[in-house]
Design a protein around this motif. Structure first.
Motif, PDB file in Angstrom:
ATOM      1  N   UNK A  56       0.954  -1.122  -0.086  1.00 41.99           N
ATOM      2  CA  UNK A  56      -0.153  -0.290   0.163  1.00 41.99           C
ATOM      3  C   UNK A  56       0.927   1.482  -0.453  1.00 41.99           C
ATOM      4  N   UNK A  57       0.578   2.192  -1.089  1.00 43.37           N
ATOM      5  CA  UNK A  57       1.228   3.280  -1.516  1.00 43.37           C
ATOM      6  C   UNK A  57       0.949   4.805  -0.341  1.00 43.37           C
ATOM      7  N   UNK A  58       1.433   5.404  -0.151  1.00 46.97           N
ATOM      8  CA  UNK A  58       0.954   6.596   0.979  1.00 46.97           C
ATOM      9  C   UNK A  58       1.578   7.974   1.462  1.00 46.97           C
ATOM     10  N   UNK A  77       4.019  -4.489 -12.537  1.00 53.43           N
ATOM     11  CA  UNK A  77       4.695  -6.049 -13.239  1.00 53.43           C
ATOM     12  C   UNK A  77       6.369  -6.610 -12.769  1.00 53.43           C
ATOM     13  N   UNK A  78       6.797  -5.083 -12.362  1.00 54.62           N
ATOM     14  CA  UNK A  78       8.096  -4.972 -12.397  1.00 54.62           C
ATOM     15  C   UNK A  78       8.174  -5.833 -10.706  1.00 54.62           C
ATOM     16  N   UNK A  79       7.520  -5.051 -10.147  1.00 50.07           N
ATOM     17  CA  UNK A  79       7.773  -5.782  -8.287  1.00 50.07           C
ATOM     18  C   UNK A  79       7.088  -7.314  -8.902  1.00 50.07           C
ATOM     19  N   UNK A  80       6.324  -7.321  -9.954  1.00 53.82           N
ATOM     20  CA  UNK A  80       5.431  -8.999  -9.247  1.00 53.82           C
ATOM     21  C   UNK A  80       4.790  -8.256  -7.610  1.00 53.82           C
ATOM     22  N   UNK A  81       3.933  -7.461  -7.421  1.00 49.97           N
ATOM     23  CA  UNK A  81       3.160  -7.453  -6.340  1.00 49.97           C
ATOM     24  C   UNK A  81       1.996  -6.713  -6.979  1.00 49.97           C
ATOM     25  N   UNK A  82       0.745  -6.821  -5.913  1.00 53.49           N
ATOM     26  CA  UNK A  82      -0.575  -6.379  -5.773  1.00 53.49           C
ATOM     27  C   UNK A  82      -0.214  -5.092  -4.974  1.00 53.49           C
ATOM     28  N   UNK A  83      -1.318  -4.450  -5.980  1.00 47.75           N
ATOM     29  CA  UNK A  83      -0.825  -3.263  -5.212  1.00 47.75           C
ATOM     30  C   UNK A  83      -1.636  -1.784  -4.539  1.00 47.75           C
ATOM     31  N   UNK A  84      -2.647  -1.338  -3.860  1.00 46.52           N
ATOM     32  CA  UNK A  84      -3.328  -0.679  -3.990  1.00 46.52           C
ATOM     33  C   UNK A  84      -2.514   0.931  -3.502  1.00 46.52           C
ATOM     34  N   UNK A  85      -2.932   2.091  -4.213  1.00 48.11           N
ATOM     35  CA  UNK A  85      -2.545   3.170  -4.556  1.00 48.11           C
ATOM     36  C   UNK A  85      -3.065   4.467  -3.407  1.00 48.11           C
TER      37      UNK A  85
END
Length: 307
Positions: A56-58, A77-85
């Protein structure tokens, strides 16, 4: 007297219905257009319940840039992670309301393994972000969101709530659609960059002065943010983002505080303020363009994730 009181309650209920009905309809209309995290600056238009994320980005605009302009998919794609911003740019949100967004995220039964807090040092000293009234103007009307904020400790709260409710009855809101994905290709001109850097403050003026009341309050809010994240089993990494001018603007003082939190709270701190000094990776002096986001993610953020 009892009859008068009942009449007042009746009229109050009618007033609430008259106000809430049109703004609710307008919000449902907009929300049903199907927004994703990278298609809006809003946090509520895409946010669902019971989701698990790797990251999670803050933060403010430097954080939101990891999702803007189609960057969200590139970073995932680069990090191969599921992200919420949950970052909020445009000068509309200080660190206190960012704490509220994170709290609301958790209240919807969402989870995140790691919080990356993108923190430009100057935000800790800002007297304008905490008083912005348009913080929630791009959010749909949500009674649980509003109720939770009513009981949240905040500055300029009622002006912010008034702006939030009023904004739902504007043509700008009614005509709000998902933004088309596009690449941010704007580049800072080298001549402009060199001229600007020459006139920039290279010494740490804010760190050489006594702590302001704003800085003291900002530290307390960050401690609350850390404690909140840790209570939900989220690890925390603070990232001081790159900028093109090399100005410190409170960096020494902020970095010292974050290192203290690293020892006391077990967070991690990374100072990348001078990591990217290539003008072609910026669309202005403090914000990476899409190529810059890709470069930073591949060369710096990915290493943090892997470690």
């Amino acid at each position: 007297m009892k009859r008068l009181f009942l009449q007042l309650i009746k009229y109050l209920i009618i007033l609430i219905v008259l106000v809430c009905t049109p703004i609710s309809i307008a919000s449902i209309l907009v929300k049903n257009r199907g927004f994703s995290n990278d298609e809006t600056e809003s946090n509520l238009l895409f946010l669902e319940e019971n989701n698990e994320y790797d990251i999670v980005f803050l933060g403010i605009s430097q954080a939101r840039n990891f999702s803007r302009h189609g960057n969200h998919a590139r970073v995932e794609d680069i990090l191969n992670k599921k992200i919420v911003n949950l970052g909020q740019g445009g000068g509309v949100c200080g660190i206190n309301e960012q704490l509220f967004y994170l709290d609301y995220f958790y209240s919807k039964k969402n989870k995140a393994k790691v919080l990356y807090y993108i923190l430009p040092p100057q935000l800790m000293f800002s007297d304008t972000h905490p008083f912005a009234t348009n913080t929630f103007n791009i959010e749909p009307f949500d009674i649980s969101f509003l109720t939770k904020y009513m009981f949240f400790e905040s500055e300029n709260k009622y002006a912010r709530i008034h702006s939030y409710l009023r904004s739902k009855l504007t043509g700008k809101w009614i005509n709000y659609f998902p933004e088309a994905k596009s690449k941010q290709t704007q580049v800072v001109e080298k001549s402009d960059y060199l001229l600007k850097k020459k006139g920039a403050l290279d010494h740490d003026t804010w760190s050489s002065k006594p702590d302001t009341d704003r800085f003291k309050a900002s530290k307390q809010i960050l401690v609350k943010t850390i404690d909140l994240a840790r209570s939900h089993n989220t690890d925390i990494t603070f990232i001081i983002p790159p900028n093109l001018l090399g100005t410190k603007r409170g960096l020494t003082k902020v970095y010292k505080f974050l290192k203290e939190m690293e020892n006391e709270k077990g967070i991690k701190v990374n100072d990348f303020s001078e990591s990217v000094v290539i003008p072609s990776y910026y669309y202005d002096y403090h914000h990476l363009n899409s190529e810059g986001v890709t470069y930073f993610t591949e060369n710096y953020l990915k290493k943090i994730v892997e470690n």
